[in-house]
Scaffold this active site. Sequence first.
Site, PDB file in Angstrom:
ATOM      1  CE  LYS A  63      -3.857  -2.425   2.408  1.00  0.00           C
ATOM      2  NZ  LYS A  63      -4.555  -2.513   3.602  1.00  0.00           N
ATOM      3  CG  HIS A 102      -4.653  -6.757  -0.222  1.00  0.00           C
ATOM      4  ND1 HIS A 102      -5.759  -6.838   0.618  1.00  0.00           N
ATOM      5  CD2 HIS A 102      -4.738  -7.279  -1.277  1.00  0.00           C
ATOM      6  CE1 HIS A 102      -6.428  -7.753  -0.003  1.00  0.00           C
ATOM      7  NE2 HIS A 102      -5.865  -8.453  -1.191  1.00  0.00           N
ATOM      8  CB  THR A 142      -7.120  -6.730   9.664  1.00  0.00           C
ATOM      9  OG1 THR A 142      -7.721  -7.756   8.909  1.00  0.00           O
ATOM     10  CG2 THR A 142      -7.522  -5.565   9.171  1.00  0.00           C
ATOM     11  CG  ASN A 186      -3.227  -2.600   6.926  1.00  0.00           C
ATOM     12  OD1 ASN A 186      -3.288  -2.293   6.011  1.00  0.00           O
ATOM     13  ND2 ASN A 186      -4.357  -3.480   7.280  1.00  0.00           N
ATOM     14  CD  GLU A 192      -7.787 -10.036  -3.673  1.00  0.00           C
ATOM     15  OE1 GLU A 192      -6.517 -10.069  -3.345  1.00  0.00           O
ATOM     16  OE2 GLU A 192      -8.479  -9.883  -2.792  1.00  0.00           O
ATOM     17  CG  PHE A 238     -13.132   0.911   7.041  1.00  0.00           C
ATOM     18  CD1 PHE A 238     -12.493   0.400   5.885  1.00  0.00           C
ATOM     19  CD2 PHE A 238     -13.587   0.299   7.929  1.00  0.00           C
ATOM     20  CE1 PHE A 238     -12.528  -0.913   5.830  1.00  0.00           C
ATOM     21  CE2 PHE A 238     -13.611  -1.147   7.855  1.00  0.00           C
ATOM     22  CZ  PHE A 238     -13.341  -1.702   6.868  1.00  0.00           C
ATOM     23  NE  ARG A 265      -4.512 -12.554   6.740  1.00  0.00           N
ATOM     24  CZ  ARG A 265      -5.013 -11.518   6.560  1.00  0.00           C
ATOM     25  NH1 ARG A 265      -4.589 -10.749   7.380  1.00  0.00           N
ATOM     26  NH2 ARG A 265      -5.554 -11.018   5.478  1.00  0.00           N
ATOM     27  NE  ARG A 270      -1.460  -5.808   7.304  1.00  0.00           N
ATOM     28  CZ  ARG A 270      -2.657  -6.553   6.706  1.00  0.00           C
ATOM     29  NH1 ARG A 270      -3.181  -7.436   7.688  1.00  0.00           N
ATOM     30  NH2 ARG A 270      -3.142  -6.095   5.561  1.00  0.00           N
ATOM     31  CE1 TYR A 324      -8.912  -3.868   0.324  1.00  0.00           C
ATOM     32  CE2 TYR A 324      -8.412  -1.943  -0.651  1.00  0.00           C
ATOM     33  CZ  TYR A 324      -8.079  -2.922   0.098  1.00  0.00           C
ATOM     34  OH  TYR A 324      -6.899  -3.060   0.651  1.00  0.00           O
TER      35      TYR A 324
HETATM   36  P1  RTP Z   1      -6.387  -7.636   5.318  1.00  0.00           P
HETATM   37  O1  RTP Z   1      -6.926  -8.762   4.416  1.00  0.00           O
HETATM   38  O2  RTP Z   1      -5.820  -6.415   4.629  1.00  0.00           O
HETATM   39  O3  RTP Z   1      -5.880  -7.937   6.621  1.00  0.00           O
HETATM   40  O4  RTP Z   1      -7.819  -7.199   5.560  1.00  0.00           O
HETATM   41  P2  RTP Z   1      -8.868  -7.887   5.969  1.00  0.00           P
HETATM   42  O5  RTP Z   1      -9.614  -8.303   4.531  1.00  0.00           O
HETATM   43  O6  RTP Z   1      -8.925  -8.906   6.917  1.00  0.00           O
HETATM   44  O7  RTP Z   1      -9.760  -6.649   6.764  1.00  0.00           O
HETATM   45  P3  RTP Z   1     -10.900  -5.723   6.415  1.00  0.00           P
HETATM   46  O8  RTP Z   1     -11.825  -5.431   7.335  1.00  0.00           O
HETATM   47  O9  RTP Z   1     -11.592  -6.444   5.022  1.00  0.00           O
HETATM   48  O10 RTP Z   1     -10.136  -4.511   5.869  1.00  0.00           O
HETATM   49  C1  RTP Z   1      -9.550  -4.442   4.571  1.00  0.00           C
HETATM   50  C2  RTP Z   1      -8.480  -3.189   4.658  1.00  0.00           C
HETATM   51  O11 RTP Z   1      -9.456  -2.152   5.068  1.00  0.00           O
HETATM   52  C3  RTP Z   1      -8.512  -1.030   5.924  1.00  0.00           C
HETATM   53  N1  RTP Z   1      -9.399  -0.817   7.097  1.00  0.00           N
HETATM   54  N2  RTP Z   1      -9.550   0.298   7.575  1.00  0.00           N
HETATM   55  N3  RTP Z   1     -11.389   0.923  10.611  1.00  0.00           N
HETATM   56  C4  RTP Z   1     -10.533   1.149   9.550  1.00  0.00           C
HETATM   57  O12 RTP Z   1     -10.251   2.334   9.213  1.00  0.00           O
HETATM   58  C5  RTP Z   1     -10.423   0.109   8.807  1.00  0.00           C
HETATM   59  N4  RTP Z   1     -10.447  -1.028   8.771  1.00  0.00           N
HETATM   60  C6  RTP Z   1      -9.941  -1.941   7.871  1.00  0.00           C
HETATM   61  C7  RTP Z   1      -7.302  -1.895   6.177  1.00  0.00           C
HETATM   62  O13 RTP Z   1      -6.501  -1.406   5.186  1.00  0.00           O
HETATM   63  C8  RTP Z   1      -7.681  -3.224   5.577  1.00  0.00           C
HETATM   64  O14 RTP Z   1      -6.532  -4.086   5.606  1.00  0.00           O
END
Ligand code: RTP
Length: 155
Positions: A16, A122, A98, A119, A133, A64, A92, A109, A56
């Site tokens: 990112k 991705h 996350t 973070n 993707e 967010f 992972r 991370r 996304y």
């Molecule tokens: P990742 O695979 O990146 O670990 O993330 P994830 O899909 O497990 O988590 P997800 O909730 O799907 O979030 C994807 C990305 O969105 C950003 N994010 N920002 N509260 C916030 O501001 C927030 N929560 C999530 C992060 O960049 C996250 O990787």
Amino acid sequence: YFFTIFIISLLFIMIKPDGVQRGLCGVIIKRFERKGYKLIGLKMLNPTEEILKEHYKDLADKPFFKKLVNYISQGPVIAMVWEGVDIVKQGRRIIGETNPLDSAVGTIRGDFGLEVGRNIIHGSDSVASANREINLWFKADELIQWKNHSTEWIY
Ligand code: RTP
């Protein structure tokens, strides 16, 4: 008897904008290389909002979402495709949780991050989303199949 079948698969990784700006591209690539994984695609780009909204799309309802798309679209990002055994799950483990504050030391991370909105990286969360993707971010001719011939000239 218990059998575990290890399947060679692909993983989409995006460094990112915060990871690029922090100068973490080298260390991130190294962590996948040293594990034994193979880099088969790599490019730097400023991603459009269009590609990020598609990438996304499962998060479209999250509060967010807009901030996330807006931030990452500032770019640049590094998009990569990595190949190897069990790479989605192992990826992972290399990346961490996350939220960097929940991520173990030793993960990307956990070692380099503090905020969920910054973070660093991705990684796809399943083989199916990795394939989706990769198709979204790469054309077929941008993925390079190559073999390791170094045993022919390293003794
Ligand atoms: P990742 O695979 O990146 O670990 O993330 P994830 O899909 O497990 O988590 P997800 O909730 O799907 O979030 C994807 C990305 O969105 C950003 N994010 N920002 N509260 C916030 O501001 C927030 N929560 C999530 C992060 O960049 C996250 O990787």
